[in-house]
Design an enzyme around this catalytic site. Structure first.
Site, PDB file in Angstrom:
ATOM      1  N   CYS A 116      99.771  79.091  84.553  1.00 27.99           N
ATOM      2  CA  CYS A 116      99.916  78.914  83.331  1.00 27.99           C
ATOM      3  C   CYS A 116      98.927  78.354  82.344  1.00 27.99           C
ATOM      4  O   CYS A 116      98.849  78.681  81.426  1.00 27.99           O
ATOM      5  CB  CYS A 116     101.108  77.903  83.351  1.00 27.99           C
ATOM      6  SG  CYS A 116     101.960  77.703  81.619  1.00 27.99           S
ATOM      7  N   CYS A 117      98.480  77.392  82.958  1.00 29.48           N
ATOM      8  CA  CYS A 117      97.210  76.722  82.192  1.00 29.48           C
ATOM      9  C   CYS A 117      95.917  77.890  81.788  1.00 29.48           C
ATOM     10  O   CYS A 117      95.526  77.977  80.835  1.00 29.48           O
ATOM     11  CB  CYS A 117      96.311  75.496  83.030  1.00 29.48           C
ATOM     12  SG  CYS A 117      97.411  73.989  82.936  1.00 29.48           S
ATOM     13  N   CYS A 199     100.328  69.408  76.839  1.00 24.82           N
ATOM     14  CA  CYS A 199     101.519  70.472  76.672  1.00 24.82           C
ATOM     15  C   CYS A 199     102.739  69.314  76.734  1.00 24.82           C
ATOM     16  O   CYS A 199     102.773  68.452  77.479  1.00 24.82           O
ATOM     17  CB  CYS A 199     101.454  71.664  77.317  1.00 24.82           C
ATOM     18  SG  CYS A 199     100.407  72.872  77.103  1.00 24.82           S
ATOM     19  N   CYS A 202     104.307  68.990  80.156  1.00 26.68           N
ATOM     20  CA  CYS A 202     103.397  68.380  81.286  1.00 26.68           C
ATOM     21  C   CYS A 202     102.722  67.082  80.982  1.00 26.68           C
ATOM     22  O   CYS A 202     101.860  66.710  81.886  1.00 26.68           O
ATOM     23  CB  CYS A 202     102.289  69.604  81.499  1.00 26.68           C
ATOM     24  SG  CYS A 202     102.936  71.017  81.977  1.00 26.68           S
ATOM     25  N   CYS A 227      93.310  71.005  83.983  1.00 22.37           N
ATOM     26  CA  CYS A 227      93.744  72.459  83.550  1.00 22.37           C
ATOM     27  C   CYS A 227      92.823  73.543  84.029  1.00 22.37           C
ATOM     28  O   CYS A 227      93.317  74.653  84.384  1.00 22.37           O
ATOM     29  CB  CYS A 227      94.126  72.419  82.187  1.00 22.37           C
ATOM     30  SG  CYS A 227      92.658  72.284  81.199  1.00 22.37           S
TER      31      CYS A 227
END
Length: 240
Positions: A116-117, A199, A202, A227
């Protein structure tokens, strides 16, 4: 390429402002600050724009930021009469990740979180870095176990550019002393127990006595809590 060892020796004991003046003067629009809008990056924004009002500052909008972060972008633009450069992830990579894994799959494993990062942060970063010879970062050695070896000036072999960390030796108190003295805008979340902000899904507030990055990816072991922006990452092409 400039000799990194010689540069580190040359600027040992010099202030962050002196370091920034040298590189901004030498590299013009090929140097930029990668800002997460955190306190260190806000300090560097203040320093860089006081050195050169046209200095480049960019940030990455992952699509999952706190509302307070968007408010700070606006406040920073108004304070310094600038427009921060904003990079976004590609629509298709984000759609593909969510369709394959789900909206909040990053909680399920380190690999899914890093994927995702990579889609939301690293790929937009690569687009920004493709325009640069020098990357300015707000990393400090005190921040976490993953950053203890940060140097003032580094050669980023993965991205083939110089990376400078003007605040590498600063303590957290040094950062906040500068913010208060120079009236630098900062996120109101810092007053609510969020020392490090990424984010929204997170990031959490931390308890007294916890490490300052304990609220980032808190469900993972400390050695995994990056990340990928500041580690070697896959050779992914810039995607629009």
């Amino acid at each position: 390429m400039e000799n990194i060892t010689e540069l580190n020796n040359r600027f040992t004991g010099k202030s962050p402002e002196e370091l920034l003046r040298h590189f901004i003067g030498a590299y013009g629009n090929r140097i930029a600050l990668a800002s997460s809008l955190g306190p260190e990056d806000q300090v560097l924004t203040d320093m860089m724009l006081k050195t050169n009002p046209s200095a480049r500052i960019f940030t990455i909008d992952t699509g999952r930021l706190f509302p307070e972060t968007y408010s700070l972008i606006d406040k920073t633009n108004l304070t310094y009469n600038v427009k921060l450069e904003i990079y976004f992830p590609g629509r298709k990579p984000v759609e593909d990740y969510v369709r394959q894994n789900g909206v909040n799959a990053f909680y399920e494993s380190v690999d899914k979180r890093k994927a995702c990062c990579r889609v939301r942060k690293i790929e937009p970063l690569l687009c920004a870095l493709s325009t640069l010879d020098v990357w300015v970062c707000g990393l400090r050695q005190e921040q976490s176990v993953t950053r203890r070896n940060v140097e003032m000036i580094e050669w980023d072999d993965e991205h083939q550019l110089i990376k400078i960390n003007p605040l590498f030796g600063w303590l957290e108190q040094d950062v906040w002393n500068y913010i208060r003295k120079h009236r630098v805008p900062y996120s109101i979340l810092h007053d609510k127990g969020f020392p490090s902000i990424g984010c929204q899904p997170c990031t959490r507030a931390i308890a007294e006595g916890e490490d300052i990055r304990a609220g980032r990816w808190w469900w993972e072991n400390p050695e995994h809590r990056e990340c990928g922006l500041h580690k070697k990452c896959p050779s992914t092409k810039c995607r629009s």
